[in-house]
Scaffold this motif. Structure first.
Motif, mmCIF file in Angstrom:
data_model
loop_
_atom_site.group_PDB
_atom_site.id
_atom_site.type_symbol
_atom_site.label_atom_id
_atom_site.label_comp_id
_atom_site.label_asym_id
_atom_site.label_seq_id
_atom_site.Cartn_x
_atom_site.Cartn_y
_atom_site.Cartn_z
ATOM 1 N N VAL A 76 40.596 -8.964 8.002
ATOM 2 C CA VAL A 76 40.042 -10.158 8.814
ATOM 3 C C VAL A 76 39.890 -11.140 7.862
ATOM 4 O O VAL A 76 40.052 -11.076 6.648
ATOM 5 N N GLY A 77 40.049 -12.143 8.488
ATOM 6 C CA GLY A 77 39.972 -13.571 7.462
ATOM 7 C C GLY A 77 39.735 -14.959 8.211
ATOM 8 O O GLY A 77 39.694 -14.733 9.506
ATOM 9 N N GLY A 78 39.902 -15.907 7.593
ATOM 10 C CA GLY A 78 39.507 -17.182 8.102
ATOM 11 C C GLY A 78 40.419 -18.192 7.487
ATOM 12 O O GLY A 78 40.594 -18.169 6.159
ATOM 13 N N SER A 79 40.838 -19.504 7.937
ATOM 14 C CA SER A 79 41.294 -20.446 7.366
ATOM 15 C C SER A 79 40.610 -21.855 7.538
ATOM 16 O O SER A 79 40.039 -22.100 8.754
ATOM 17 N N ASN A 80 40.372 -22.609 6.611
ATOM 18 C CA ASN A 80 39.754 -23.972 6.671
ATOM 19 C C ASN A 80 38.211 -23.851 7.158
ATOM 20 O O ASN A 80 37.754 -24.473 8.053
ATOM 21 N N LEU A 81 37.677 -22.740 6.497
ATOM 22 C CA LEU A 81 36.139 -22.601 7.134
ATOM 23 C C LEU A 81 35.123 -23.297 6.305
ATOM 24 O O LEU A 81 33.964 -23.647 7.019
ATOM 25 N N LEU A 82 35.546 -23.929 5.569
ATOM 26 C CA LEU A 82 34.644 -25.075 4.764
ATOM 27 C C LEU A 82 35.527 -26.078 4.144
ATOM 28 O O LEU A 82 36.374 -25.768 3.257
ATOM 29 N N THR A 83 35.152 -27.385 4.207
ATOM 30 C CA THR A 83 35.623 -28.601 3.698
ATOM 31 C C THR A 83 34.376 -29.223 3.097
ATOM 32 O O THR A 83 33.872 -29.652 3.759
ATOM 33 N N ILE A 84 34.374 -29.547 1.868
ATOM 34 C CA ILE A 84 33.464 -30.525 0.887
ATOM 35 C C ILE A 84 34.211 -31.840 0.880
ATOM 36 O O ILE A 84 34.919 -31.818 0.256
ATOM 37 N N SER A 121 43.906 -30.292 10.721
ATOM 38 C CA SER A 121 43.864 -28.826 10.202
ATOM 39 C C SER A 121 42.768 -28.099 11.139
ATOM 40 O O SER A 121 41.653 -28.545 11.010
ATOM 41 N N THR A 122 43.316 -27.137 11.886
ATOM 42 C CA THR A 122 41.979 -26.341 12.606
ATOM 43 C C THR A 122 41.489 -25.548 11.895
ATOM 44 O O THR A 122 41.966 -24.956 10.917
ATOM 45 N N ARG A 123 40.353 -24.819 12.300
ATOM 46 C CA ARG A 123 39.607 -23.805 11.739
ATOM 47 C C ARG A 123 39.998 -22.660 12.584
ATOM 48 O O ARG A 123 39.892 -22.528 13.710
ATOM 49 N N GLN A 124 40.267 -21.711 11.722
ATOM 50 C CA GLN A 124 40.774 -20.488 12.484
ATOM 51 C C GLN A 124 40.031 -19.124 11.746
ATOM 52 O O GLN A 124 39.543 -18.875 10.751
ATOM 53 N N LEU A 125 39.930 -18.228 12.770
ATOM 54 C CA LEU A 125 39.363 -16.791 12.466
ATOM 55 C C LEU A 125 40.645 -15.767 12.909
ATOM 56 O O LEU A 125 41.013 -16.043 13.917
ATOM 57 N N ASN A 126 41.060 -14.978 11.820
ATOM 58 C CA ASN A 126 42.276 -14.002 12.418
ATOM 59 C C ASN A 126 42.033 -12.659 12.176
ATOM 60 O O ASN A 126 41.061 -12.336 11.332
ATOM 61 N N PHE A 149 38.718 -31.007 24.183
ATOM 62 C CA PHE A 149 39.036 -30.086 23.113
ATOM 63 C C PHE A 149 38.744 -28.500 23.700
ATOM 64 O O PHE A 149 38.120 -28.470 24.547
ATOM 65 N N GLN A 150 39.563 -27.619 23.280
ATOM 66 C CA GLN A 150 39.510 -26.376 23.788
ATOM 67 C C GLN A 150 39.693 -25.305 22.705
ATOM 68 O O GLN A 150 40.067 -25.670 21.322
ATOM 69 N N VAL A 151 39.471 -24.027 22.708
ATOM 70 C CA VAL A 151 39.914 -23.024 21.673
ATOM 71 C C VAL A 151 41.347 -22.549 21.644
ATOM 72 O O VAL A 151 41.823 -22.154 22.793
ATOM 73 N N GLY A 152 42.161 -22.963 20.768
ATOM 74 C CA GLY A 152 43.574 -22.394 20.563
ATOM 75 C C GLY A 152 43.593 -21.062 20.206
ATOM 76 O O GLY A 152 42.650 -20.321 19.506
ATOM 77 N N THR A 153 44.798 -20.514 20.353
ATOM 78 C CA THR A 153 45.078 -19.088 19.856
ATOM 79 C C THR A 153 46.238 -18.945 19.451
ATOM 80 O O THR A 153 47.248 -19.845 19.511
ATOM 81 N N THR A 154 46.522 -18.056 18.364
ATOM 82 C CA THR A 154 47.897 -17.807 17.776
ATOM 83 C C THR A 154 48.303 -16.195 17.770
ATOM 84 O O THR A 154 47.455 -15.555 17.311
ATOM 85 N N GLN A 155 49.336 -15.935 18.272
ATOM 86 C CA GLN A 155 49.844 -14.736 18.114
ATOM 87 C C GLN A 155 51.028 -14.496 17.529
ATOM 88 O O GLN A 155 52.007 -15.241 17.662
ATOM 89 N N ASP A 156 51.057 -13.743 16.253
ATOM 90 C CA ASP A 156 52.041 -13.612 15.365
ATOM 91 C C ASP A 156 52.402 -12.166 15.173
ATOM 92 O O ASP A 156 51.843 -11.454 14.793
#
Length: 1009
Positions: free
Chosen positions: A962-970, A997-1002, A289-296
């Motif tokens: 700033v935001g995040g996706s999939n930061l918490l799953t119960i 689904s990945t956990r993201q910070l954007n 595993f590694q850290v992925g990136t997204t540029q949009d």
């Protein structure tokens, strides 16, 4: 001193100009006082108030100032003070909410006049999810729309509308700017202006043949009258695994590995390792595993006048995966224009998409858990000389695949270019008639190059024949669409009448060519003409045509009684002459109760109340191949084709040939879905509280099913219309919005239930999933789990001998006579005294009982906050990855799992055993888990800079966030992600190690000029 006197004089003058203005605010229609109306001084932040229980207000403002009055559900007003100290203000309801235009099939309609089940997606909220594809953006945004997501770069999420409606994996139909397209895999979400989901037959029947699984209608951004605008956005995010699963370290693994051989009474292969030898302690998850990136990055320029409008945009996306290797690059460009010349209007919508996708190799997520830590990532002493990777050996005989080698050995690159566009001409013939011609093109050109280095990745898997393998695929699809429609609209007194007739044709052509070769002659130059040995070459050319007729009638009486009737007739070349055409009618009714005279006393509480109902039929044929109604000859060669041996013994001759591989059904017909829908829409308390309630029932008949046939027939399958299935359920949507002074907020939630039932199958049942753990049969939902029941662990031999059943002849039989203490005890469900597949029972459904989403947004003085949750409840998941780690043979184990031993007995986990044992039977509910979850899908906080700061830079709007996706799953699920994609409708809920689904910070920036 003079300056100071002047300043004091000016200040005093301003103070004298400020006066107290008071008054009352009422409803213009009912003259009732309005509570909580925001009253503010225009152009001065912080100076405002709200009306009290009697609608009164009081505020100090300049005598020449202006007051603004705003209230949720009402049109805002600006009132000049002009020295007045008393004001009476009447606010009118905001008709814009009710008059909102919604795009439907081949036209538009006021939202208030909708009679079918149409969900309007809030694009402002959906875009805050930072989704890279359309489907991911839809998750949790609309009731009845189920989305299974993935973090795999370039892969489309799976969308279903109102459950599984077919025995194929075909999803909804997509329409972009009036053009029916095959998919929206690479459409840029930032280009979208509006999106509607047509869920029932009355809304989707106008699309007939392909609307059975719902229709998603997308409108892209257009130019508008006013000042030219340039919108630029940039977003950068980092992503990692949402969770990791701690596994045994080398010392722990060695202990249990030895136990497995002791329990099987065989020699431990690792016994010869000298004391003090340093063994690897590989953390395989960290290795792969590694850290992925997204540029949009996106830009959109729009401008418009009374006669000409234009929108030009472009976008660039680059996304790397959380595994080594996967990478997705997308370049998009769009131009939308239209021009009006008297009675003529001409326009076009055109987009270009270029994608370059390095795909993910399957198996890495599962192997990262099961591969023992004693195996190194790279082994300098690797015997085959192919790659130098570590894998199982005689000392540690595991057959797991090295996940790092798996990603590096095979490189699969998909490069696609696609043009989607349509040209339209509109002509106002007479006062009430409008003719439209629409010509559309969807041209797709793809190339897939797969390079297999043939590295040795697991024990006994070395490729001995070839040094490398190259696959080169060229794929093309070209679609032409022509549509002629005539619209009629007229209002006669209280009667509003609309009608539509149309004629459409569609022609789709496919070309496919694949070549394979071995042993490249030039290192690093991967070309099919440079292979040392040519292997197979495949190719095909196919065509499909459709001719359709459509009609619709709309009737509205006095904005109270609504009627819509649709009809479409489709003819498709996929079917034989007898069944080529399908006819699909629908009708819907609406009653706007709130516009009745008897309802007037309630209008101050209920602003809008509408009851609607619909019935209709829609069809589908997408599961069927283009030529399945006629016999086909199957030949795959020359190296791996069909062969037959003829001649006397000792003088045989090998002949190459071909065969008919499938039976033919010339009477194949259309799938048909008949739906009934009843809905209630409401707006209450000045439209602050709003929502809808829906009940639906749909029955799919004549479902296309490719049945397996007996081998004695000489063919393996036959297409039939033997299937029937029913879906029914409820959908709820409710929201609240309000504004208190400078603080505005909104909260909305949606919830849906779907009950699925298989009514008829070609066979008595159909099994699918890994090792046939799913079974479908009439009377149950599709793909229910059918498994043997786990009943604990035998603790001693007395429990083994007491686990008995009494046979019909009175004989008492020990059910598992070969079991030992520490082995799994199973339930003998059929009472025959043995454990086999006949002891399987129904153990739950992979389909959720409830799905929903929750959104909260607020804004205060330029600061905005958004939070979005999505969830699913009541479904089961078979954790195939956990099965591999709980086989208790020679592979690695989760750190929190302790197998049964005499010193540490367990009633949950059996003993280790290196050989064949009933402890690791696959089709057992021991690996079935609760798949329910609640996920914080997106959270974002932003700030919009004040306009006065930006004017000098010619910037009209600047927002940073700033935001995040999939930061918490119960969830209780023990796998990587409970939100899994399963394309096999009969084999749902199988987690074989899909990309989670990945956990993201954007972080992002939005600028408008």
């Amino acid at each position: 001193m003079t300056s100071l006197v002047f300043l004091l004089f000016v200040s005093a003058g301003f103070a004298q100009d400020r006066i107290e203005v008071s008054g009352v605010v009422t409803d213009a229609a009912t003259n009732e006082p309005l509570i909580g109306v925001t009253v503010a001084e225009k152009g001065k932040k912080g100076n405002g108030t709200a009306t009290d229980l009697n609608g009164h207000f009081a505020l100090k403002v300049p005598s020449n100032g202006t007051l603004t009055f705003s209230y949720v559900g009402y049109a805002s007003q600006e009132v000049p003070v002009e020295g007045q100290t008393m004001l009476s203000v009447a606010l009118s309801e905001n008709q814009q909410m009710l008059d909102e235009i919604v795009v439907i099939g081949y036209g538009v309609q006021k939202k208030a006049d909708l009679t079918g089940a149409v969900a309007v997606v809030d694009m402002d909220e959906a875009k805050k999810t930072q989704a890279t594809n359309i489907a991911e953006m839809l998750q949790g945004q609309a009731a009845g729309v189920s989305v299974q997501t993935t973090g795999n770069p370039g892969e489309m999420s799976n969308v279903r509308i109102r459950g599984i409606g077919s025995f194929s994996s075909v999803g909804p139909l997509y329409v972009i700017d009036g053009l029916i397209v095959n998919d929206v895999n690479h459409l840029n979400p930032q280009e979208i202006e509006t999106m509607q989901v047509l869920k029932d037959a009355s809304a989707a029947a106008i699309y007939g043949a392909r609307g059975a699984n719902g229709v998603i209608v997308i409108t892209t951004k257009k130019g508008k009258k006013g000042k030219p605008t340039l919108d630029i956005s940039a977003n950068f995010s980092v992503a990692d695994m949402p969770k990791t699963i701690k596994m045994k370290s080398t010392p722990e693994f060695m202990y249990y590995n030895e136990q497995s051989y002791i329990n099987s009474n065989t020699a431990w292969p690792a016994a010869g390792i000298a004391a003090g030898t340093m063994l690897p302690n590989t953390d395989w998850q960290k290795a792969v595993f590694q850290v992925g990136t997204t540029q949009d990055y996106n830009l959109m320029y729009t401008q418009g006048t009374d006669h000409v409008n234009m929108a030009v945009g472009a976008g660039y996306l680059n996304q790397t995966g959380i595994l080594e290797g996967p990478e997705y690059e997308r370049v998009t460009a769009r131009i939308n224009t239209d021009a009006t010349y008297g009675i003529f209007k001409i326009g076009e919508n055109l987009t270009f998409q270029h994608t370059d996708n390095m795909t993910t190799n399957s198996g890495s997520f599962a192997n990262a858990l099961s591969t023992p830590p004693v195996i190194p990532v790279y082994d300098p002493n690797e015997p085959s000389g192919r790659g130098g990777f570590g894998y199982g050996s005689a000392t540690f005989p595991t057959y797991t695949t090295n996940p790092v080698a798996n990603q590096e050995s095979i490189r699969n690159q998909q490069v696609n270019d696609r043009v989607i566009g349509n040209l339209f001409v509109e002509l106002d013939i007479w006062k009430y008639f409008k003719y439209k011609f629409n010509f559309g093109v969807d041209a797709w050109f793809g190339r897939t190059k797969t390079i297999n280095h043939c590295y040795t990745m697991r024990m006994a898997s070395g490729e001995q024949r070839y040094n490398d393998i190259l696959d080169d695929i060229r794929d093309q699809r070209f679609t032409l669409l022509m549509e002629h429609t005539l619209n009629y609209n007229q209002k006669i007194g209280k009667h509003t009448i609309g009608a539509l007739v149309g004629y459409t044709t569609e022609d789709v052509n496919w070309n496919y060519l694949r070549n394979q070769g071995y042993n490249q002659k030039v290192d690093g130059l991967w070309q099919i003409d440079l292979v040392g040995e040519q292997n197979n070459m495949w190719g095909s050319q196919q065509e499909r045509r459709m001719i359709s007729y459509l009609a619709r009638v709309d009737y509205n009486y006095d904005d109270r009684y609504l009627l819509q009737v649709n009809f479409r007739s489709d003819g498709c070349s996929k079917f034989g002459p007898e069944k080529r055409r399908g006819n699909f009618p629908s009708a819907s009714l609406g009653w706007r109760i709130s516009n009745e005279k008897f309802f007037e006393p309630l209008l101050k509480y209920v602003n809008n109340l509408k009851l609607r109902g619909s019935w209709g039929m829609i069809g589908d044929m997408q599961a069927l191949g283009n030529y399945d109604y006629i016999p086909g000859i199957d030949h795959t060669g020359p190296y791996e084709g069909f062969w037959a041996i003829f001649g006397p013994s000792g003088n045989e001759t090998l002949y190459q040939g071909a065969t008919q591989s499938a039976a033919v059904n010339t009477k194949l017909g259309w799938e048909t879905k008949t739906t009934t829908n009843i809905g209630l829409d409401f707006d209450l308390l000045n439209s602050r509280l709003y929502g809808s309630v829906e009940w639906f029932s749909s029955k799919s008949t004549d479902l296309l099913l490719n049945l397996k046939t007996a081998w004695v027939t000489g063919v393996s399958t036959k297409w039939t219309n033997y299937g029937e299935m029913r879906n029914s359920g409820f959908e709820f949507m409710v929201g609240w919005r309000d504004k208190v002074n400078d603080f505005s907020y909104s909260v909305s939630a949606n919830l849906s239930t779907v009950r699925n039932e298989v009514i008829r199958l070609g066979d008595s049942y159909y099994e699918s999933g890994v090792n046939n753990i799913n079974r479908s049969e009439p009377g149950r939902s599709i793909g229910d789990f059918y498994l043997i029941q786990f009943d604990g662990i035998f603790q001693n031999m007395d429990e083994v001998f007491n686990h008995t059943t009494t046979l019909p002849d009175g004989t008492v039989k020990v059910i598992q006579p070969n079991a030992q203490p520490g082995d799994v005890r199973y339930v003998d469900a059929n009472g025959d005294g043995m454990i086999d597949t006949n002891d399987r029972v129904w153990c739950g459904s992979p389909l959720p009982k409830l799905e929903g989403g929750l959104t909260f947004s607020c804004e205060w003085k330029g600061i905005d906050f958004n939070m979005f949750w999505a969830g699913r409840y009541g479904n089961k998941i078979f954790n195939d990855v956990r099965y591999a780690t709980l086989a208790f043979t020679v592979d690695n184990l989760p750190a929190d799992v302790n197998p049964w031993t005499w010193d540490n007995p367990s009633n949950e986990y059996p003993r280790m055993y290196s050989g064949s044992t009933d402890n690791n039977l696959y089709y057992v509910d021991r690996f079935l888990e609760d798949g329910s979850y609640l996920r914080l899908k997106n959270i974002q906080i932003g700030y919009t800079f004040p306009e006065k700061w930006l004017k000098k830079l010619s910037i009209s709007r600047l927002r940073a966030y700033v935001g995040g996706s999939n930061l918490l799953t119960i969830t209780k699920y023990k796998g990587y992600d409970p939100d899994i994609i399963c394309t096999d409708v009969f084999g749902q809920g199988n987690d074989t190690g899909q990309y989670p689904s990945t956990r993201q910070l954007n972080v992002g920036l939005q600028v408008s000029f």
